[in-house]
Design a protein around this motif. Structure first.
Motif, PDB file in Angstrom:
ATOM      1  N   GLU A 189      12.037  12.058  -0.924  1.00 31.68           N
ATOM      2  CA  GLU A 189      11.930  13.068   0.135  1.00 31.68           C
ATOM      3  C   GLU A 189      10.663  13.915  -0.029  1.00 31.68           C
ATOM      4  OE1 GLU A 189      13.807  13.654   2.914  1.00 31.68           O
ATOM      5  OE2 GLU A 189      14.778  11.761   2.406  1.00 31.68           O
ATOM      6  N   ALA A 190      10.333  14.260  -1.257  1.00 31.36           N
ATOM      7  CA  ALA A 190       9.109  15.047  -1.502  1.00 31.36           C
ATOM      8  C   ALA A 190       7.879  14.254  -1.076  1.00 31.36           C
ATOM      9  CB  ALA A 190       9.019  15.423  -2.976  1.00 31.36           C
ATOM     10  N   TRP A 191       7.847  12.965  -1.399  1.00 27.79           N
ATOM     11  CA  TRP A 191       6.712  12.132  -1.006  1.00 27.79           C
ATOM     12  C   TRP A 191       6.626  12.000   0.506  1.00 27.79           C
ATOM     13  CZ3 TRP A 191       6.750   6.719   0.659  1.00 27.79           C
ATOM     14  CH2 TRP A 191       5.459   6.205   0.828  1.00 27.79           C
ATOM     15  N   LEU A 192       7.751  11.758   1.158  1.00 28.92           N
ATOM     16  CA  LEU A 192       7.748  11.615   2.617  1.00 28.92           C
ATOM     17  C   LEU A 192       7.185  12.865   3.300  1.00 28.92           C
ATOM     18  CD1 LEU A 192      11.165   9.824   3.192  1.00 28.92           C
ATOM     19  CD2 LEU A 192       8.871   8.832   3.461  1.00 28.92           C
ATOM     20  N   ARG A 193       7.471  14.029   2.750  1.00 31.23           N
ATOM     21  CA  ARG A 193       6.953  15.274   3.343  1.00 31.23           C
ATOM     22  C   ARG A 193       5.435  15.386   3.232  1.00 31.23           C
ATOM     23  NH1 ARG A 193      11.636  17.402   0.934  1.00 31.23           N
ATOM     24  NH2 ARG A 193      10.440  18.169  -0.832  1.00 31.23           N
ATOM     25  N   THR A 194       4.825  14.651   2.291  1.00 39.00           N
ATOM     26  CA  THR A 194       3.367  14.715   2.147  1.00 39.00           C
ATOM     27  C   THR A 194       2.648  13.795   3.129  1.00 39.00           C
ATOM     28  OG1 THR A 194       3.173  12.933   0.496  1.00 39.00           O
ATOM     29  CG2 THR A 194       3.609  15.175  -0.333  1.00 39.00           C
ATOM     30  N   LEU A 195       3.373  12.887   3.756  1.00 42.35           N
ATOM     31  CA  LEU A 195       2.762  11.921   4.670  1.00 42.35           C
ATOM     32  C   LEU A 195       2.563  12.504   6.058  1.00 42.35           C
ATOM     33  CD1 LEU A 195       4.848   8.740   3.761  1.00 42.35           C
ATOM     34  CD2 LEU A 195       2.575   9.378   2.930  1.00 42.35           C
ATOM     35  N   PRO A 196       1.564  12.008   6.777  1.00 42.38           N
ATOM     36  CA  PRO A 196       1.408  12.418   8.178  1.00 42.38           C
ATOM     37  C   PRO A 196       2.651  11.996   8.973  1.00 42.38           C
ATOM     38  CG  PRO A 196      -0.531  11.216   7.403  1.00 42.38           C
ATOM     39  CD  PRO A 196       0.508  11.101   6.344  1.00 42.38           C
ATOM     40  N   GLU A 197       3.009  12.783   9.934  1.00 46.72           N
ATOM     41  CA  GLU A 197       4.223  12.542  10.731  1.00 46.72           C
ATOM     42  C   GLU A 197       4.351  11.109  11.245  1.00 46.72           C
ATOM     43  OE1 GLU A 197       7.865  13.286  12.036  1.00 46.72           O
ATOM     44  OE2 GLU A 197       6.674  14.826  11.029  1.00 46.72           O
ATOM     45  N   ALA A 203       0.833  -1.208   0.000  1.00 48.73           N
ATOM     46  CA  ALA A 203       0.000   0.000   0.000  1.00 48.73           C
ATOM     47  C   ALA A 203       0.866   1.256   0.000  1.00 48.73           C
ATOM     48  CB  ALA A 203      -0.933  -0.006   1.199  1.00 48.73           C
ATOM     49  N   LEU A 204       1.942   1.241   0.771  1.00 50.13           N
ATOM     50  CA  LEU A 204       2.845   2.396   0.797  1.00 50.13           C
ATOM     51  C   LEU A 204       3.539   2.592  -0.550  1.00 50.13           C
ATOM     52  CD1 LEU A 204       4.453   2.127   4.356  1.00 50.13           C
ATOM     53  CD2 LEU A 204       3.037   4.005   3.488  1.00 50.13           C
ATOM     54  N   LEU A 205       4.011   1.504  -1.152  1.00 44.75           N
ATOM     55  CA  LEU A 205       4.659   1.627  -2.458  1.00 44.75           C
ATOM     56  C   LEU A 205       3.664   2.075  -3.530  1.00 44.75           C
ATOM     57  CD1 LEU A 205       7.087  -1.427  -2.452  1.00 44.75           C
ATOM     58  CD2 LEU A 205       7.704   0.995  -2.452  1.00 44.75           C
ATOM     59  N   GLU A 227       3.518   8.337   9.979  1.00 43.30           N
ATOM     60  CA  GLU A 227       3.795   7.366   8.917  1.00 43.30           C
ATOM     61  C   GLU A 227       5.168   7.538   8.289  1.00 43.30           C
ATOM     62  OE1 GLU A 227       0.761   7.158   5.919  1.00 43.30           O
ATOM     63  OE2 GLU A 227      -0.834   7.318   7.403  1.00 43.30           O
ATOM     64  N   ARG A 228       5.809   8.660   8.518  1.00 43.80           N
ATOM     65  CA  ARG A 228       7.065   8.962   7.813  1.00 43.80           C
ATOM     66  C   ARG A 228       8.193   7.992   8.126  1.00 43.80           C
ATOM     67  NH1 ARG A 228       7.182  15.546   8.166  1.00 43.80           N
ATOM     68  NH2 ARG A 228       5.277  15.818   6.948  1.00 43.80           N
ATOM     69  N   ALA A 229       8.359   7.615   9.378  1.00 45.69           N
ATOM     70  CA  ALA A 229       9.472   6.720   9.740  1.00 45.69           C
ATOM     71  C   ALA A 229       9.315   5.362   9.056  1.00 45.69           C
ATOM     72  CB  ALA A 229       9.554   6.560  11.244  1.00 45.69           C
ATOM     73  N   GLU A 230       8.109   4.821   9.085  1.00 48.86           N
ATOM     74  CA  GLU A 230       7.858   3.532   8.437  1.00 48.86           C
ATOM     75  C   GLU A 230       8.087   3.625   6.932  1.00 48.86           C
ATOM     76  OE1 GLU A 230       4.279   0.255   7.830  1.00 48.86           O
ATOM     77  OE2 GLU A 230       3.811   2.180   8.743  1.00 48.86           O
TER      78      GLU A 230
END
Length: 115
Positions: free
Chosen positions: A74-82, A46-48, A84-87
């Protein structure tokens, strides 16, 4: 970092064939049996898929593997809720290691093609 020993069933396409797609590499990555339980496979898949959708916004369908760069991740990670970012960052790190170790990146950007 995890080391992935290549297996014939998940090898990338030959460089002379069609362009290498992110979805093909992600599918092969998720089916490396010892790495993912069914639950992990669903979550990581789902993440991919979300990452591919993010990239597809500017590229349309059939996102090439080479669209996956440090900057796009990095751009995608910034769009995620905090939370979820580490995972997601760990997933992308594992995915990148797989792509390198199994030859997907070399296949996506062939330098020396046979005559």
């Amino acid at each position: 970092m995890t080391h992935f020993a290549p297996r014939p069933s998940a090898m990338p396409p030959h460089p002379s064939s069609k362009r290498v797609l992110l979805s093909d590499a992600a599918d092969a990555f998720l089916h490396v049996a010892p790495l993912h339980s069914l639950e992990d496979r669903a979550r990581r898949g789902a993440l991919l898929a979300a990452f591919e959708c993010f990239l597809g916004t500017g590229l349309g369908e059939n996102v090439p593997l080479l669209a996956y760069t440090h900057l796009t991740s990095e751009a995608w990670l910034r769009t995620l809720p905090e939370p979820e970012r580490a995972e997601a960052a760990l997933l992308l790190s594992d995915f990148r290691a797989y792509l390198r170790d199994w030859g997907w990146l070399d296949s996506a950007r062939p330098v020396n093609l046979p005559d």
